[in-house]
Structure formats: structure tokens, C-alpha cells
Motif scaffolding. Structure first.
Motif, short mmCIF file in Angstrom:
data_model
loop_
_atom_site.label_atom_id
_atom_site.label_comp_id
_atom_site.label_asym_id
_atom_site.label_seq_id
_atom_site.Cartn_x
_atom_site.Cartn_y
_atom_site.Cartn_z
N THR A 23 4.35 17.68 -10.86
CA THR A 23 4.06 16.65 -11.86
C THR A 23 5.31 16.23 -12.61
N GLY A 24 5.54 14.94 -12.59
CA GLY A 24 6.67 14.38 -13.32
C GLY A 24 8.00 14.49 -12.62
N ALA A 25 8.06 15.14 -11.44
CA ALA A 25 9.34 15.35 -10.78
C ALA A 25 9.73 14.16 -9.90
N GLY A 26 8.84 13.20 -9.72
CA GLY A 26 9.14 12.04 -8.90
C GLY A 26 8.92 12.31 -7.43
N GLU A 27 9.42 11.42 -6.60
CA GLU A 27 9.28 11.58 -5.16
C GLU A 27 10.51 11.05 -4.45
N VAL A 28 10.70 11.54 -3.23
CA VAL A 28 11.83 11.13 -2.41
C VAL A 28 11.31 10.81 -1.03
N THR A 29 11.79 9.72 -0.45
CA THR A 29 11.47 9.39 0.94
C THR A 29 12.67 9.78 1.78
N VAL A 30 12.41 10.58 2.81
CA VAL A 30 13.47 11.03 3.71
C VAL A 30 13.23 10.40 5.07
N GLY A 31 14.23 9.71 5.58
CA GLY A 31 14.15 9.11 6.91
C GLY A 31 15.11 9.83 7.84
N VAL A 32 14.62 10.16 9.03
CA VAL A 32 15.43 10.82 10.04
C VAL A 32 15.31 9.99 11.31
N GLY A 33 16.44 9.73 11.97
CA GLY A 33 16.35 8.91 13.17
C GLY A 33 17.53 9.02 14.08
N TYR A 34 17.41 8.31 15.17
CA TYR A 34 18.48 8.25 16.18
C TYR A 34 18.59 6.83 16.69
N ARG A 35 19.81 6.31 16.70
CA ARG A 35 20.09 4.98 17.24
C ARG A 35 20.93 5.15 18.50
N THR A 59 13.32 6.36 -4.09
CA THR A 59 14.53 7.12 -3.92
C THR A 59 14.55 7.59 -2.47
N VAL A 60 15.64 7.32 -1.77
CA VAL A 60 15.68 7.54 -0.33
C VAL A 60 16.90 8.36 0.09
N LEU A 113 22.81 8.98 4.10
CA LEU A 113 22.88 7.83 3.20
C LEU A 113 21.82 7.99 2.12
N THR A 114 22.13 7.55 0.92
CA THR A 114 21.17 7.61 -0.18
C THR A 114 21.38 6.45 -1.13
N ASN A 115 20.35 6.11 -1.88
CA ASN A 115 20.46 5.07 -2.89
C ASN A 115 20.52 5.65 -4.30
N ASN A 116 20.70 6.96 -4.39
CA ASN A 116 20.77 7.64 -5.67
C ASN A 116 21.94 8.61 -5.63
N GLU A 117 23.01 8.28 -6.34
CA GLU A 117 24.25 9.05 -6.27
C GLU A 117 24.09 10.53 -6.61
N LEU A 142 18.79 17.26 -5.06
CA LEU A 142 18.69 17.79 -6.41
C LEU A 142 17.46 17.19 -7.09
N ARG A 143 16.51 18.03 -7.43
CA ARG A 143 15.25 17.56 -8.00
C ARG A 143 15.41 16.77 -9.29
N VAL A 144 16.41 17.10 -10.07
CA VAL A 144 16.57 16.40 -11.34
C VAL A 144 16.81 14.91 -11.13
N ALA A 145 17.30 14.55 -9.94
CA ALA A 145 17.58 13.14 -9.67
C ALA A 145 16.41 12.43 -9.02
N TRP A 146 15.34 13.14 -8.65
CA TRP A 146 14.22 12.54 -7.93
C TRP A 146 13.59 11.39 -8.69
N GLY A 147 13.23 11.64 -9.92
CA GLY A 147 12.53 10.62 -10.69
C GLY A 147 13.44 9.77 -11.54
N VAL A 148 14.73 10.02 -11.47
CA VAL A 148 15.68 9.30 -12.31
C VAL A 148 16.05 7.98 -11.65
N ARG A 149 15.89 6.92 -12.36
CA ARG A 149 16.31 5.61 -11.88
C ARG A 149 17.73 5.36 -12.36
#
Length: 195
Positions: A23-35, A59-60, A113-117, A142-149
Motif C-alpha cells: 500500500t502506497g508503494a506505487g507500481e513498476v512495469t518491467v518489460g523484457v524482450g529480444y530484438r 514507472t518503467v 532503460l528506465t524513465n525514473n532516474e 529501489l522501492r522509494v522511487a516506485w511511486g515518486v513522480r
């Protein structure tokens, strides 16, 4: 922690996982792939659509072997058209590349790659798994950054009126304006006109 799996319908081998924190920790989407190295333009466009869709408001972290060995991450340059399109996707989506050293055969093919430094830390290359010629990449989120915009303001270039911008910049007589100016002075003058 709750996981939501999503397999893509486009011709790109990828798996997307949404991780919901406590609760309150936010969420992260993780993408894994091969090109694959010989992937066609249609499949590349499908991949870039997937990335754009995942980044809409989430957050990705994206870990993919993009197979673009000619990217120079230090200068953010590329030599081939497909690789330039890939860099445009990275730049247009404000993604940060977190791998700092070549992992395979002197090239950075397997990227994080990520959109959250502040989300990804301790990125380390590891040995290969089994008989694969791919090395593993280990990192921590790092969980502290999950919900941080991010408080960094960025422009949404997808909404820009480039025709109007081109028209305005076309009204400037650049040869006369930049005559006998050094590189830095020319850049500053161009930037002032652009802004």
C-alpha cells in the motif's frame, strides 16, 4: 506484491510485468524482450509502440537485447538508420540507459532503460546462463522511487506544431545572422531563436 502479466500481440518477443508494491508503494512495469538483428522496420515500429504505451503514465524498467551495436551511448549517436530510429525512440520517451560498460563482445546490446532516474541501481554484468551467448545483467529497483513522480518538467514534443515552428525558423536569414560567429555563439543564437 501483486504481478500482472501481459504478452504482446505485435511481432516482437517481449513480456511485460506490472509489479504492484505494498500500500502506497506505487507500481513498476518491467518489460523484457529480444530484438533479432535482422528485424524489419514493421516489427521495430511495433516495439516502439509497445514502449510508448507502457510509458504513458507508469514507472518503467525495460531490459531488452536491442541488437544495435553501433550506438555510441557517450555521444548518443548511431551510424545506421534503424539504430537512429531506436535512439529517437529512447530520446522521445525520455528514457535513461543505465548500463555503463559493454557486456557482450565489446558492445552494449543488452540494455536497462528506465524513465525514473532513481529507480535502478547497482547495474552489473554477470556471466551467461547455461549455453546462451548472452550475459545476464543484474540490477536493483529501489522501492522509494516506485511511486515518486519526477519533478523535472519536460516538453511533450508529440504535441508540437512542427510546421509552425519550421515556418518561424524559416523567416530568419541564418547566413546573415550567423555570419562570422564561432560554434558556441551560433548555437546560443540559434537556441534563443528556437525558444
Amino acid at each position: 506484491m501483486e504481478l500482472h502479466l501481459g504478452m504482446d500481440q505485435d511481432p516482437m518477443k517481449s513480456l511485460w510485468v506490472k509489479i504492484k508494491g505494498n500500500t502506497g508503494a506505487g507500481e513498476v512495469t518491467v518489460g523484457v524482450g529480444y530484438r533479432p538483428p535482422d528485424q524489419d522496420n514493421r516489427a521495430d515500429k511495433a516495439l516502439y509502440r509497445q514502449i510508448g504505451a507502457a510509458l504513458c503514465s507508469q514507472t518503467v524498467v525495460l531490459t531488452v537485447d536491442f541488437n544495435h551495436p553501433s550506438v555510441c551511448w557517450k555521444d548518443n549517436t548511431a551510424g545506421h538508420k534503424p539504430t537512429k530510429k531506436f535512439l529517437e525512440c529512447v530520446d522521445d520517451n525520455f528514457l535513461l540507459q543505465m548500463v555503463e560498460e559493454p557486456i557482450r563482445k565489446g558492445a552494449m546490446l543488452d540494455l536497462v532503460l528506465t524513465n525514473n532516474e532513481g529507480l535502478v541501481a547497482n547495474v552489473e554484468p554477470k556471466s551467461s546462463l547455461g549455453c546462451s551467448d548472452h550475459n545476464m545483467v543484474e540490477f536493483k529497483t529501489l522501492r522509494v522511487a516506485w511511486g515518486v513522480r519526477s519533478k523535472l518538467t519536460t516538453l511533450d514534443f508529440r504535441r508540437a506544431d512542427f510546421g509552425f515552428l519550421s515556418d518561424l525558423l524559416g523567416r530568419v536569414t541564418w547566413v546573415k545572422t550567423l555570419y562570422e560567429r564561432e560554434g558556441q555563439g551560433s548555437w546560443l543564437l540559434f537556441k534563443d531563436h528556437l525558444l
